[in-house]
Design an enzyme around this catalytic site. Sequence first.
Site, mmCIF file in Angstrom:
data_model
loop_
_atom_site.group_PDB
_atom_site.id
_atom_site.type_symbol
_atom_site.label_atom_id
_atom_site.label_comp_id
_atom_site.label_asym_id
_atom_site.label_seq_id
_atom_site.Cartn_x
_atom_site.Cartn_y
_atom_site.Cartn_z
ATOM 1 N N HIS A 113 42.102 31.392 30.571
ATOM 2 C CA HIS A 113 40.899 30.796 31.153
ATOM 3 C C HIS A 113 39.892 30.414 30.073
ATOM 4 O O HIS A 113 39.161 29.431 30.208
ATOM 5 C CB HIS A 113 40.256 31.757 32.156
ATOM 6 N N ASP A 114 39.844 31.210 29.009
ATOM 7 C CA ASP A 114 38.941 30.902 27.909
ATOM 8 C C ASP A 114 39.335 29.590 27.245
ATOM 9 O O ASP A 114 38.499 28.710 27.008
ATOM 10 C CB ASP A 114 38.951 32.034 26.883
ATOM 11 N N GLY B 246 37.742 25.189 24.822
ATOM 12 C CA GLY B 246 38.666 25.661 23.807
ATOM 13 C C GLY B 246 38.620 27.171 23.663
ATOM 14 O O GLY B 246 37.833 27.861 24.318
ATOM 15 N N ASP C 153 37.297 29.843 22.329
ATOM 16 C CA ASP C 153 36.116 30.213 21.540
ATOM 17 C C ASP C 153 35.379 31.424 22.095
ATOM 18 O O ASP C 153 34.229 31.686 21.722
ATOM 19 C CB ASP C 153 35.159 29.027 21.444
ATOM 20 N N GLU D 197 30.378 31.177 32.174
ATOM 21 C CA GLU D 197 31.757 31.103 32.683
ATOM 22 C C GLU D 197 32.184 32.410 33.347
ATOM 23 O O GLU D 197 32.925 32.422 34.328
ATOM 24 C CB GLU D 197 32.729 30.812 31.535
ATOM 25 N N HIS E 272 52.656 34.607 35.144
ATOM 26 C CA HIS E 272 52.432 35.279 36.426
ATOM 27 C C HIS E 272 53.525 36.298 36.739
ATOM 28 O O HIS E 272 53.527 36.899 37.802
ATOM 29 C CB HIS E 272 52.332 34.253 37.557
ATOM 30 N N ASP F 245 54.723 38.654 41.104
ATOM 31 C CA ASP F 245 56.174 38.716 40.892
ATOM 32 C C ASP F 245 56.682 39.925 41.675
ATOM 33 O O ASP F 245 56.565 41.058 41.231
ATOM 34 C CB ASP F 245 56.486 38.870 39.403
ATOM 35 N N SER G 82 59.568 42.307 39.716
ATOM 36 C CA SER G 82 59.211 43.267 38.658
ATOM 37 C C SER G 82 57.788 42.977 38.203
ATOM 38 O O SER G 82 57.584 42.394 37.136
ATOM 39 C CB SER G 82 60.190 43.153 37.480
#
Length: 326
Positions: free
Chosen positions: A66-67, A72, A74, A85, A188, A242, A245
């Site tokens: 997400h960053d 970018g 940062d 954010e 994921h 998932d 597992s």
Amino acid sequence: MAALTTIWLFLLLIVMAAALAQGHGTRVGFYSYTCPEVESIVKETVTAHFNSNPTIAPGLLRMHFHDCFVRGCDASILIAGTSTERIAGPNSLLRGYEVVDDAKTRLEAACPGVVSCADILALAARDSVLLTKGASWKVPTGRRDGRVSLASETANLPASRDSIELQKQKFADKGLDDQDLVALVGGHTIGTSACQFFSDRLYNFNTTTGNGADPSIDPSFLPQLQALCPQNGDANRRVALDTGSPNTFDASFFKNLKNGRGILQSDQRLWEDASTRSYVQRFLGIRGLQALNFNVEFRRSMVKMSNIGVKTGTEGEIRRVCSAIN
């Protein structure tokens, strides 16, 4: 002597150019002389938190993702505030901030003002994959921290209801191709999502199907999901992404997509589209297609993603505290 000096400088420039070629100004071993213990300190910190709360592994991996997709890589996602954010809807359920803060405290004691929060997050994401039995990789470092963080800029983050074309476009905008898309979404394989992000698939999704659910869901799997996320139930209840597992970093996530057991609509759409389905099949090693090793391709795509829009040199800053600009 002058000739030897010239040759030595020439060789040094070649080595530096090769190192910088690993990323946009980042390189493996950036802190070799200025803070040689950086990787061991970050790994020890992540491991200690993971041992008491394994959910921080997928949390840190998602946080890095997400960053990088906003301004970018940062560490702008780490900045606290009323309009940053960090408080935006897509980031509201992220976890692991305390891990980065702890690592930063230790690093400031060992080498003050040297290691960026952006690099700590990139290293912590790698260590999280390793702790969940995934493969490790060498992380290029040398990122600097951004000074701007705006909640309004998270609107273009990949979302759980995105069409396959929108997913492709969002990744392409960051210099990532369709294989990167499938590989990175494969992250994921660890972690959970909240019912609010997929429960619309379970009820009144499609009036043409007898059960009203998304027809791409395996009918035998639907009752399990409805039991976990009943209508008007707890929207924040966590469900493993998932089901095979959930705590192990492996390729079983792709088997779920093949069997109609993807939790998020955006994930399941990777199987419905022919171009992305071929990568899912190759990660599964389906006969007749050139196989791809998920761990190998994931780490390749992670290095690529972790160099999106990085700040290096004199850009940005090295934060003293990761949650606030200097």
